[in-house]
Design a protein around this motif. Structure first.
Motif, mmCIF file in Angstrom:
data_model
loop_
_atom_site.group_PDB
_atom_site.id
_atom_site.type_symbol
_atom_site.label_atom_id
_atom_site.label_comp_id
_atom_site.label_asym_id
_atom_site.label_seq_id
_atom_site.Cartn_x
_atom_site.Cartn_y
_atom_site.Cartn_z
ATOM 1 N N UNK A 101 0.854 -1.202 0.000
ATOM 2 C CA UNK A 101 0.000 0.000 0.000
ATOM 3 C C UNK A 101 0.882 1.242 0.000
ATOM 4 N N UNK A 102 1.881 1.276 0.891
ATOM 5 C CA UNK A 102 2.786 2.429 0.978
ATOM 6 C C UNK A 102 3.534 2.645 -0.338
ATOM 7 N N UNK A 103 3.971 1.548 -0.964
ATOM 8 C CA UNK A 103 4.710 1.644 -2.224
ATOM 9 C C UNK A 103 3.895 2.398 -3.276
ATOM 10 N N UNK A 104 2.638 1.997 -3.437
ATOM 11 C CA UNK A 104 1.833 2.593 -4.506
ATOM 12 C C UNK A 104 1.239 3.949 -4.113
ATOM 13 N N UNK A 105 0.884 4.146 -2.856
ATOM 14 C CA UNK A 105 0.381 5.475 -2.460
ATOM 15 C C UNK A 105 1.489 6.516 -2.557
ATOM 16 N N UNK A 106 2.739 6.106 -2.304
ATOM 17 C CA UNK A 106 3.856 7.057 -2.429
ATOM 18 C C UNK A 106 4.072 7.473 -3.877
ATOM 19 N N UNK A 107 3.531 6.685 -4.816
ATOM 20 C CA UNK A 107 3.613 7.018 -6.240
ATOM 21 C C UNK A 107 2.372 7.793 -6.695
ATOM 22 N N UNK A 108 1.526 8.185 -5.725
ATOM 23 C CA UNK A 108 0.348 8.987 -6.035
ATOM 24 C C UNK A 108 -0.877 8.182 -6.434
ATOM 25 N N UNK A 109 -0.833 6.874 -6.254
ATOM 26 C CA UNK A 109 -1.976 6.036 -6.614
ATOM 27 C C UNK A 109 -2.969 5.934 -5.466
ATOM 28 N N UNK A 110 -4.220 5.667 -5.836
ATOM 29 C CA UNK A 110 -5.250 5.362 -4.847
ATOM 30 C C UNK A 110 -5.266 3.847 -4.672
ATOM 31 N N UNK A 111 -5.227 3.408 -3.410
ATOM 32 C CA UNK A 111 -5.142 1.983 -3.106
ATOM 33 C C UNK A 111 -6.247 1.605 -2.125
ATOM 34 N N UNK A 112 -6.894 0.481 -2.377
ATOM 35 C CA UNK A 112 -7.846 -0.101 -1.428
ATOM 36 C C UNK A 112 -7.239 -1.396 -0.930
ATOM 37 N N UNK A 113 -7.243 -1.567 0.392
ATOM 38 C CA UNK A 113 -6.687 -2.769 1.018
ATOM 39 C C UNK A 113 -7.779 -3.462 1.814
#
Length: 195
Positions: A22-34
């Motif tokens: 989650x952190x990897x992709x949110x740090x790239x500006x993506x929206x993530x659902x876990x």
């Protein structure tokens, strides 16, 4: 939408590594659902958790049924939507809940569910020895019905026979080294999907 599945024995580090993804992709500006199943935000997840803390065959079957309903609910809410609410959807615990069922039922249900439910090239089985799994879960306050050495040995054996097309990652090393391995695989798959 990128669909990532993290599965494995209790104590394998599923939620730990899912949160790092989650952190990897949110740090790239993506929206993530876990989604970590069973979830506490619906009746199926709550009933699955309640049954997992119980004992006996009835609770065993109830836990499996409610767990499956919780996963299906998450799929209906978040997967395959035209206006997807996220760039990445991560499920911790997905198809391998069936490995806790007795054979041949677990194997049959796995094949059925894998044919019906969406799968992905982003499927990770986090592998840990039953002894290490038991050591890790013994540090928790609550203990589920399958958290004993005999069930963990049987479940791991069944799960490893089912995950032939998954990325199998040993989590007996450091969290950082395991995550570096996962990140490298994610980056490679992401790159393949961009081409």
């Amino acid at each position: 939408m990128r669909f990532i599945i993290i599965d494995g024995l209790d104590g394998a580090g599923k939620d730990t590594h899912a949160r790092l993804i989650v952190e990897k992709y949110t740090s790239q500006g993506e929206k993530v659902i876990f989604r970590s199943h069973p979830e506490s935000d619906n009746k199926y997840g709550l009933k699955a958790k309640e049954a997992l803390l119980g004992e006996g065959k009835i609770n065993h079957m109830k836990a499996s049924l409610y767990y499956a309903l919780d996963v299906i609910r998450s799929l209906r809410l978040y997967h395959g939507k035209k206006n997807a609410p996220a760039d990445t959807l991560i499920f911790s615990r997905y198809l391998l809940g069936v490995a806790y069922l007795p054979n041949p039922l677990g194997k049959i249900l796995y094949k059925l569910l894998a044919a019906i439910l969406p799968t992905t090239s982003y499927m990770f089985f986090l592998d840990v020895t039953p002894e290490e799994s038991l050591r890790r879960v013994s540090e928790r306050e609550e203990h589920e019905m399958f958290e004993n050495i005999d069930d963990l040995v049987k479940t791991r054996e069944k799960a490893l026979k089912l995950v032939d097309n998954w990325h199998i990652i040993s989590t007996c090393g450091s969290i950082e080294n395991v995550q570096n391995t996962i990140d490298a695989i994610l980056d490679n798959i992401d790159h393949e999907h961009q081409d």
